[in-house]
Design an enzyme around this catalytic site. Structure first.
Site, PDB file in Angstrom:
ATOM      1  CG  HIS A   1       4.249  -1.696   2.158  1.00 50.85           C
ATOM      2  ND1 HIS A   1       2.784  -2.067   1.853  1.00 50.85           N
ATOM      3  CD2 HIS A   1       4.714  -2.357   3.065  1.00 50.85           C
ATOM      4  CE1 HIS A   1       2.669  -3.036   2.796  1.00 50.85           C
ATOM      5  NE2 HIS A   1       3.714  -3.210   3.533  1.00 50.85           N
TER       6      HIS A   1
ATOM      7  CG  HIS B   1      -0.385  -0.060   2.452  1.00 51.89           C
ATOM      8  ND1 HIS B   1       0.674   0.633   3.126  1.00 51.89           N
ATOM      9  CD2 HIS B   1      -0.376  -1.229   3.330  1.00 51.89           C
ATOM     10  CE1 HIS B   1       1.150   0.186   4.255  1.00 51.89           C
ATOM     11  NE2 HIS B   1       0.468  -1.062   4.545  1.00 51.89           N
TER      12      HIS B   1
ATOM     13  CB  SER C   1      -2.489  -1.919   8.364  1.00 46.31           C
ATOM     14  OG  SER C   1      -2.538  -3.304   8.684  1.00 46.31           O
TER      15      SER C   1
ATOM     16  NE  ARG D   1      -2.185  -8.667  10.523  1.00 47.46           N
ATOM     17  CZ  ARG D   1      -0.937  -9.021  10.726  1.00 47.46           C
ATOM     18  NH1 ARG D   1       0.033  -7.811  11.199  1.00 47.46           N
ATOM     19  NH2 ARG D   1      -0.192 -10.050  10.799  1.00 47.46           N
TER      20      ARG D   1
ATOM     21  CE  LYS E   1       0.031   0.401  11.516  1.00 52.17           C
ATOM     22  NZ  LYS E   1       0.209  -0.929  10.871  1.00 52.17           N
TER      23      LYS E   1
END
Ligand code: AMP
Length: 290
Positions: free
Chosen positions: A37, A34, A185, A187, A149
């Site tokens: 990154h 994402h 994230s 997730r 993060k």
């Protein structure tokens, strides 16, 4: 074209083909890339001569009841993002290649890895430190980028590098967030619409504590109580911890002193566990600004 290096042998061949004077930048990831990154990839491009990323969903850092098997693995989309970000090479090893049967050596950092996520996820940072040291030994970068993060992960890796004389410079990249404050994230894709709507409270709880600190409150207990009261606005959010810690050692602090503080949170939304954090820096307090 991003060159895909599918195993250690291919990586070693590529690495040894680089001129000795090249400053190699490295961004390790678990994929499902994402903008967080990608911001690290961009910083690596700006701060080094050549850039390599890795995608490896490291089984060693997942607990028995965690999301290893369902962790998202959108490889095609990841490759397109790496291409667009101008990343030259991707190390994409298999689990067997990284951990041949019989591996029996692990890296244990024994201070910063103990509280917070270390306490809630036993063995997690052992898995992280072990894979990062292996990746460093294989890739041999001069500089590696990690996201703030995962502030505890940064602290553990910085200590490992210092304590074990690993010749890699560690740089931290700022947290990239959605417009409503939710930290990006991999997730977040697990969240239902209702959970996603409640998720911004995590960052709001950090910002509420920061505002109280900037207005003069320094007591850890009061700041964490305030943060938890913001989270309590949704009964979907189940906090695991909401703590103030020393930013480097991650030791407990009773009040925010000259070293500042890391506000660290982990919370469940359904089965999804999200983390976030914010640094309180003493020089941002009004009385410190002349
Ligand atoms: P992961 O794929 O989750 O292991 O993350 C790979 C790297 O990206 C780690 O150094 C993370 O800290 C970093 N990262 C993850 N999310 C973010 C974000 N929202 N902002 C900045 N960096 C991030």
């Amino acid at each position: 074209m991003t060159l895909i290096l599918k195993d250690k042998a291919a990586l070693r061949a590529w690495r040894s083909s680089l001129p000795a004077e090249v400053k190699l930048g490295f961004v390790p990831t678990m994929g499902a890339l994402h903008a967080g990154h990608i911001s690290l990839m961009e910083q690596a491009r700006a701060g080094s001569d050549r850039v390599i990323a890795s995608i490896f969903v490291n089984p060693l850092q997942f607990g028995a009841n965690e999301d290893l098997s369902r962790y998202p693995r959108p490889l095609e989309a990841d490759l397109a993002k790496l291409e667009a970000a101008g990343v030259e090479a991707l190390f994409l090893p298999s689990v067997d290649d990284m951990y041949p049967p019989g591996s029996s050596t692990f890296v244990d950092e024994s201070m910063a890895s103990l509280p917070l996520c270390g306490a809630e996820r036993p063995g997690h940072f052992r898995g992280v430190a072990t894979v990062v040291l292996k990746l460093f030994n294989l890739v041999q970068p001069q500089i590696a980028w990690f996201g703030q993060k995962d502030a505890q992960q940064c602290a553990v890796i910085e200590r490992m590098v210092r304590d074990l004389d690993v010749p890699v410079e560690i740089r931290r990249g700022a947290i990239v967030r959605e417009a409503d404050g939710l930290a990006l994230s991999s997730r977040n894709v697990y969240l239902s619409a209702e959970d996603r709507a409640a998720a911004p409270l995590i960052y709001q709880s950090l910002k509420a504590a920061e505002a109280a600190y900037l207005a003069g409150e320094t007591e850890a207990e009061k700041l964490s109580a305030l943060g938890l009261s913001v989270l309590a606005r949704s009964d979907r959010l189940v906090p695991q911890y909401w703590e103030l810690r020393d930013p480097e050692s991650l030791g407990t602090i009773a009040r925010v002193g000259p070293g500042g503080a890391l506000l660290a949170i982990a919370a469940f939304l359904g089965k999804t566990r999200l983390i976030d954090n914010l640094l309180l820096l003493p020089d941002r307090r009004p009385e410190a600004i002349s």
